[in-house]
Design a protein around this motif. Structure first.
Motif, mmCIF file in Angstrom:
data_model
loop_
_atom_site.group_PDB
_atom_site.id
_atom_site.type_symbol
_atom_site.label_atom_id
_atom_site.label_comp_id
_atom_site.label_asym_id
_atom_site.label_seq_id
_atom_site.Cartn_x
_atom_site.Cartn_y
_atom_site.Cartn_z
ATOM 1 N N ASN A 79 21.059 -2.575 0.686
ATOM 2 C CA ASN A 79 19.911 -1.703 0.887
ATOM 3 C C ASN A 79 19.213 -1.641 -0.466
ATOM 4 O OD1 ASN A 79 18.069 -0.092 2.041
ATOM 5 N ND2 ASN A 79 19.550 1.399 2.835
ATOM 6 N N LEU A 80 17.918 -1.558 -0.464
ATOM 7 C CA LEU A 80 17.175 -1.664 -1.719
ATOM 8 C C LEU A 80 16.317 -0.428 -1.930
ATOM 9 C CD1 LEU A 80 15.780 -5.290 -1.180
ATOM 10 C CD2 LEU A 80 17.634 -4.656 -2.733
ATOM 11 N N GLY B 134 10.642 -16.581 -2.933
ATOM 12 C CA GLY B 134 9.432 -15.910 -2.455
ATOM 13 C C GLY B 134 9.672 -15.172 -1.146
ATOM 14 N N LEU B 135 10.448 -15.784 -0.256
ATOM 15 C CA LEU B 135 10.745 -15.123 1.015
ATOM 16 C C LEU B 135 11.491 -13.816 0.764
ATOM 17 C CD1 LEU B 135 11.813 -18.248 3.088
ATOM 18 C CD2 LEU B 135 9.971 -16.672 3.725
ATOM 19 N N TYR B 136 12.468 -13.859 -0.138
ATOM 20 C CA TYR B 136 13.261 -12.649 -0.402
ATOM 21 C C TYR B 136 12.537 -11.642 -1.287
ATOM 22 C CZ TYR B 136 17.589 -13.417 2.137
ATOM 23 O OH TYR B 136 18.540 -13.535 3.131
ATOM 24 N N ALA B 137 11.345 -12.020 -1.790
ATOM 25 C CA ALA B 137 10.525 -10.992 -2.456
ATOM 26 C C ALA B 137 10.088 -9.959 -1.425
ATOM 27 C CB ALA B 137 9.305 -11.642 -3.095
ATOM 28 N N ILE B 138 9.945 -10.397 -0.164
ATOM 29 C CA ILE B 138 9.360 -9.520 0.867
ATOM 30 C C ILE B 138 10.182 -8.233 1.068
ATOM 31 C CG2 ILE B 138 8.706 -9.394 3.320
ATOM 32 C CD1 ILE B 138 7.987 -12.437 3.057
ATOM 33 N N PRO B 139 11.521 -8.320 1.317
ATOM 34 C CA PRO B 139 12.272 -7.062 1.449
ATOM 35 C C PRO B 139 12.295 -6.247 0.149
ATOM 36 C CG PRO B 139 13.752 -8.980 1.547
ATOM 37 C CD PRO B 139 12.339 -9.492 1.644
ATOM 38 N N HIS B 140 12.177 -6.915 -0.985
ATOM 39 C CA HIS B 140 12.199 -6.187 -2.263
ATOM 40 C C HIS B 140 10.884 -5.439 -2.499
ATOM 41 C CE1 HIS B 140 15.691 -8.735 -2.882
ATOM 42 N NE2 HIS B 140 16.049 -7.936 -3.866
ATOM 43 N N ILE B 141 9.768 -6.118 -2.247
ATOM 44 C CA ILE B 141 8.463 -5.480 -2.467
ATOM 45 C C ILE B 141 8.281 -4.301 -1.507
ATOM 46 C CG2 ILE B 141 5.968 -5.888 -2.150
ATOM 47 C CD1 ILE B 141 6.368 -8.578 -3.597
ATOM 48 N N ALA B 142 8.782 -4.462 -0.287
ATOM 49 C CA ALA B 142 8.641 -3.371 0.694
ATOM 50 C C ALA B 142 9.346 -2.093 0.223
ATOM 51 C CB ALA B 142 9.204 -3.807 2.040
ATOM 52 N N LYS B 143 10.309 -2.240 -0.678
ATOM 53 C CA LYS B 143 11.061 -1.069 -1.162
ATOM 54 C C LYS B 143 10.701 -0.716 -2.601
ATOM 55 C CE LYS B 143 13.938 -0.281 2.325
ATOM 56 N NZ LYS B 143 14.337 1.029 2.815
ATOM 57 N N GLY B 144 9.670 -1.360 -3.142
ATOM 58 C CA GLY B 144 9.204 -0.992 -4.483
ATOM 59 C C GLY B 144 10.046 -1.542 -5.622
ATOM 60 N N ALA B 145 10.764 -2.623 -5.403
ATOM 61 C CA ALA B 145 11.563 -3.203 -6.493
ATOM 62 C C ALA B 145 10.655 -3.868 -7.522
ATOM 63 C CB ALA B 145 12.546 -4.228 -5.924
ATOM 64 N N ARG C 132 0.845 -1.212 0.000
ATOM 65 C CA ARG C 132 0.000 0.000 0.000
ATOM 66 C C ARG C 132 0.876 1.257 0.000
ATOM 67 N NH1 ARG C 132 -5.041 0.062 3.841
ATOM 68 N NH2 ARG C 132 -5.736 -1.240 2.141
ATOM 69 N N ARG C 133 1.929 1.231 0.802
ATOM 70 C CA ARG C 133 2.800 2.417 0.875
ATOM 71 C C ARG C 133 3.499 2.693 -0.446
ATOM 72 N NH1 ARG C 133 5.792 1.921 6.699
ATOM 73 N NH2 ARG C 133 3.874 1.702 7.881
ATOM 74 N N VAL C 134 4.024 1.616 -1.064
ATOM 75 C CA VAL C 134 4.724 1.819 -2.341
ATOM 76 C C VAL C 134 3.723 2.302 -3.387
ATOM 77 C CG1 VAL C 134 6.075 0.734 -4.174
ATOM 78 C CG2 VAL C 134 6.456 0.058 -1.797
ATOM 79 N N ALA C 135 2.520 1.689 -3.399
ATOM 80 C CA ALA C 135 1.508 2.044 -4.405
ATOM 81 C C ALA C 135 1.098 3.512 -4.277
ATOM 82 C CB ALA C 135 0.294 1.142 -4.256
ATOM 83 N N ARG C 136 1.083 4.020 -3.057
ATOM 84 C CA ARG C 136 0.695 5.421 -2.845
ATOM 85 C C ARG C 136 1.731 6.367 -3.476
ATOM 86 N NH1 ARG C 136 -0.002 6.262 3.206
ATOM 87 N NH2 ARG C 136 -1.694 4.771 2.987
#
Ligand code: AMP
Length: 510
Positions: free
Chosen positions: A189-190, A207-218, A8-12
């Protein structure tokens, strides 16, 4: 925090930024957020799933994976990702064990599962991607804010148990957030300029490492189908700042590919590998080809991706006086993670002495799902007993010696002999059996079975292979059968697998 908030944060901020690209097209963070909200709305509304319900994900890598995973979280439900290559009976066992009320499946898995009666009447059951039901979920009204506490269950990570039955490691949002922060602390850092390439199954490390990437908008690029080095080299030529996970066997296929050494890999930022031992000669070759962009990770489902590591600059330090030892190790403790090597009583051992590796951090699971017996063995005084044997050196580098549980790692997948032995023992003509791993140049290890037939019975390798095909995933099947008169045993009647390995060596079969 509920991890779905990160989208939600990245999408905003970056609604038009690419979130997921796959064979079926591309979606932006704005679209991903929209799909997540609607799937959550459908799960809570149309399907009326109560909060905390478990929902299976038996999906091959595909573009919909993340909207499903984060949609489950947005609804306050618990995801149960499974390797889509598992046999349908294995998937069914996990769904029943976790008490799943529904399971998202890619069409091939849905077809395989369709014939089994897994779900009680009235439950939503199988939700195939691309089906009318899936389209209806995506038309649902988006769910509002669902608050989650850090300790709420987020991901049941099923590992095969040595008892032959898979166990679900309960991972909370706190565990997954700690894993993500550790990624930023120790690996990279991403931000939104990074690209995460998914060439390994999303049900596990990738899939697990998608989590830190998605949180930063990768930008996530998802490759479906089997591991193809060509497609990876294509992505590295086309994109910049790419990170990816590879099991050691995948890495070995990459470095032995015809394009290795000639392809332009400047687009690669970081390649992290782990999940199985990496041969030093392969690691040196990989470093020659990719430069100091490799990171070794040691973790397990019970402490996902996060126990120890060898950093990029350490692997790249070619003039280190103890280079060989460092390359053979799996590094030092991750930031904020305790790691010790101990004896059976839990006393820390001095450098050089082999014992069991134990770890303690906010990454360690709360316990196994509904399995107090396994919890009592694995979690003691806040420490996770990993079942891995190893030793540390004076600088704190940890080297794994053996897997105490006789686990076989083939092609990056864990195979537990007991599981195969139990299937073989269901054959009416089999008296005894033992399954071990044999070194394999491409897969790391392959499965070999020793079988003792019942007196006067004649059992063939074809019969046994057919039995395995009916009951377990193809990749777990023994590649070789030795029909023998008896098995070596100790005075307690325990089968001596070390002797069997020796036997294979002596017969030139190892
Ligand atoms: P999984 O739970 O499927 O991730 O498997 C975890 C197990 O894989 C560990 O307990 C180790 O036995 C093995 N493993 C993981 N990472 C490494 C590594 N870097 N080197 C050697 N073995 C590893």
């Amino acid at each position: 925090m509920n991890l779905s908030q990160t989208v939600r944060r990245v999408a905003r901020r970056l609604p038009h930024h690419p979130a997921v690209t796959s064979d079926s097209g591309a979606i932006t963070y704005g679209q991903l957020e929209d799909h997540i909200g609607r799937i959550a709305g459908g799960l809570l509304g149309r399907l009326a799933l109560p909060r905390g319900s478990r929902v299976g994900i038996a999906m091959e890598n595909c573009g919909e994976y993340f909207e499903v995973l984060y949609g489950i979280w947005r609804a306050g439900l618990v995801a149960v990702p499974m390797n889509a290559k598992l046999h349908e009976k294995e998937i069914a066992f996990i769904l029943v064990n976790a008490g799943c009320k529904a399971c998202f499946c890619t069409p091939d898995v849905a077809d395989r599962l369709g014939a089994l009666e897994i779900f009680a009447p009235g439950m939503p059951g199988i939700l195939p991607i691309g089906s009318k039901d899936y389209a209806a979920l995506l038309r649902s009204e988006a769910a509002g804010e669902v608050e989650s506490a850090p300790e709420d269950e987020a991901w049941l990570f099923y590992t095969s148990g040595t008892t032959g039955r898979p166990k679900g490691a309960v991972l909370s949002f706190r565990n997954l957030l700690f894993m993500s922060h550790c990624y930023y602390a120790d690996i990279d850092n991403l931000d939104e300029r990074d690209v995460k390439l998914h060439a390994a199954p999303l049900s596990h490390a990738s899939g697990l490492y998608a989590i830190p990437h998605i949180a930063k908008g990768a930008h996530n690029i998802v490759l479906s189908g089997s591991f193809e080095p060509d497609r990876i080299f294509d992505v590295l030529t086309k994109h910049q700042s790419v990170t990816m996970f590879a099991a050691p066997t995948m890495l070995s296929r990459l470095i032995n590919h015809r394009r290795a050494g000639s392809a332009d890999t400047r687009g690669l930022r970081t390649l992290y590998f782990g999940g199985a031992p990496m041969y030093v000669s392969d690691l040196k070759k990989a470093l020659d080809i990719f430069g100091p962009k490799l990171v070794q990770i040691y973790g397990q489902g019970e402490s996902p991706m996060t126990i120890s590591f060898v950093a990029k600059h350490v692997l790249g330090q070619t003039n280190h006086p103890r280079r060989e030892e460092i390359l053979a190790s799996c590094g030092v403790a991750r930031t904020g993670v305790d790691v010790k090597v101990v004896d059976d009583a839990g006393r820390e051992l001095p450098p050089g002495e082999i014992g069991e590796v134990i770890t303690r951090s906010d990454c360690v699971m709360g316990g196994y799902w509904n399995n107090p017996e396994a919890n009592a063995k694995s979690l003691r005084d806040g420490w996770l007993w990993t079942g891995d044997l190893g030793f540390t050196d004076a600088e704190g580098f940890l080297t794994l010696k053996d897997r105490s549980k006789d686990m076989i790692i083939s092609g990056g997948s864990n195979i537990y002999p007991r599981e195969i032995e139990e299937v073989l023992l269901t054959h009416p003509k089999v008296l005894e059996c033992a399954v071990i791993g044999r070194e394999h140049p491409d897969w790391g290890e392959e499965v070999v079975a020793f079988v003792v037939p019942r007196p006067d019975a004649d059992v063939s390798a074809q019969d046994l292979d057919a039995l395995c095909l009916e009951n377990i995933a193809r990749y777990k099947r023994p590649r070789d059968y030795h029909i023998v008169d008896n098995l070596p045993k100790n005075s307690y009647g325990k089968i001596l697998k070390t002797d069997l390995r020796q036997l294979l060596k002596e017969s030139g079969n190892a």
